[in-house]
Design a protein around this motif. Structure first.
Motif, PDB file in Angstrom:
ATOM      1  N   UNK A 199       0.800  -1.318   0.242  1.00  0.00           N
ATOM      2  CA  UNK A 199      -0.138   0.035   0.110  1.00  0.00           C
ATOM      3  C   UNK A 199       0.864   1.307   0.003  1.00  0.00           C
ATOM      4  N   UNK A 200       0.469   2.235  -0.877  1.00  0.00           N
ATOM      5  CA  UNK A 200       0.964   3.660  -0.796  1.00  0.00           C
ATOM      6  C   UNK A 200      -0.088   4.486  -1.471  1.00  0.00           C
ATOM      7  N   UNK A 201      -0.646   5.168  -0.648  1.00  0.00           N
ATOM      8  CA  UNK A 201      -1.626   6.194  -0.885  1.00  0.00           C
ATOM      9  C   UNK A 201      -1.576   7.448  -0.418  1.00  0.00           C
ATOM     10  N   UNK A 202      -2.066   8.364  -1.131  1.00  0.00           N
ATOM     11  CA  UNK A 202      -1.689   9.846  -0.983  1.00  0.00           C
ATOM     12  C   UNK A 202      -3.235  10.443  -0.948  1.00  0.00           C
ATOM     13  N   UNK A 203      -3.613  11.267  -0.025  1.00  0.00           N
ATOM     14  CA  UNK A 203      -5.022  11.950  -0.305  1.00  0.00           C
ATOM     15  C   UNK A 203      -4.734  12.699  -1.694  1.00  0.00           C
ATOM     16  N   UNK A 204      -6.088  12.652  -2.414  1.00  0.00           N
ATOM     17  CA  UNK A 204      -6.000  13.462  -3.631  1.00  0.00           C
ATOM     18  C   UNK A 204      -5.884  14.890  -3.609  1.00  0.00           C
ATOM     19  N   UNK A 205      -6.074  15.693  -2.229  1.00  0.00           N
ATOM     20  CA  UNK A 205      -5.738  17.033  -2.302  1.00  0.00           C
ATOM     21  C   UNK A 205      -4.198  17.294  -2.252  1.00  0.00           C
ATOM     22  N   UNK A 206      -3.416  16.315  -1.904  1.00  0.00           N
ATOM     23  CA  UNK A 206      -2.047  16.305  -1.706  1.00  0.00           C
ATOM     24  C   UNK A 206      -1.069  15.650  -2.583  1.00  0.00           C
TER      25      UNK A 206
END
Length: 134
Positions: free
Chosen positions: A70-77
């Motif tokens: 898993x590697x996720x970043x909030x779409x706003x960032x």
């Protein structure tokens, strides 16, 4: 300012929005997702103050192989280097490992290539998968 942490004191309520906004089906199993992250070999999170804006984990045998599921970043960032920094922290921790593995699709492929990963020869990813997001 974005800060990074390897602490595991993250509430599921902070984690779920990132998974939901990125369309990951594991958000539909919040308790399993939460336990999977907390029990990972490594867990790195990115924060803007009290707001969780990125998360990545690793599973490893501790000697030869590390897998980054898993590697996720909030779409706003996204697009601010947060995912790259999380991957740098994880890769540094496992730099002595013989093999670093992950599965990437669509636009994630070019991101991981920028992080130093290459296609694994003529191998094909295989799975038994309960999700519907690929």
């Amino acid at each position: 300012m974005i800060t990074f942490s390897e602490q595991r004191d993250i509430a599921i309520e902070q984690i779920l929005p990132i998974y939901e906004l990125n369309g990951w089906s594991s958000a539909q199993k919040p308790q399993a997702l939460y336990q999977a992250l907390l029990n990972s070999h490594a867990l790195v999170s990115a924060w803007n103050g009290e707001r969780l804006v990125g998360i990545g984990n690793a599973i490893s045998d501790g000697f030869l192989v590390v897998y980054y599921p898993h590697l996720l970043v909030h779409p706003d960032y996204q697009g601010q280097g947060i995912g790259k920094r999380i991957m740098e922290i994880l890769k540094k921790r496992y730099e002595q490992m013989h093999m670093h593995m992950l599965v990437a699709d669509s636009e994630a492929i070019s991101f991981y290539e920028k992080c130093g990963f290459t296609r694994a020869g003529k191998t094909e990813p295989m799975w038994i998968y309960a999700g519907n997001d690929h």
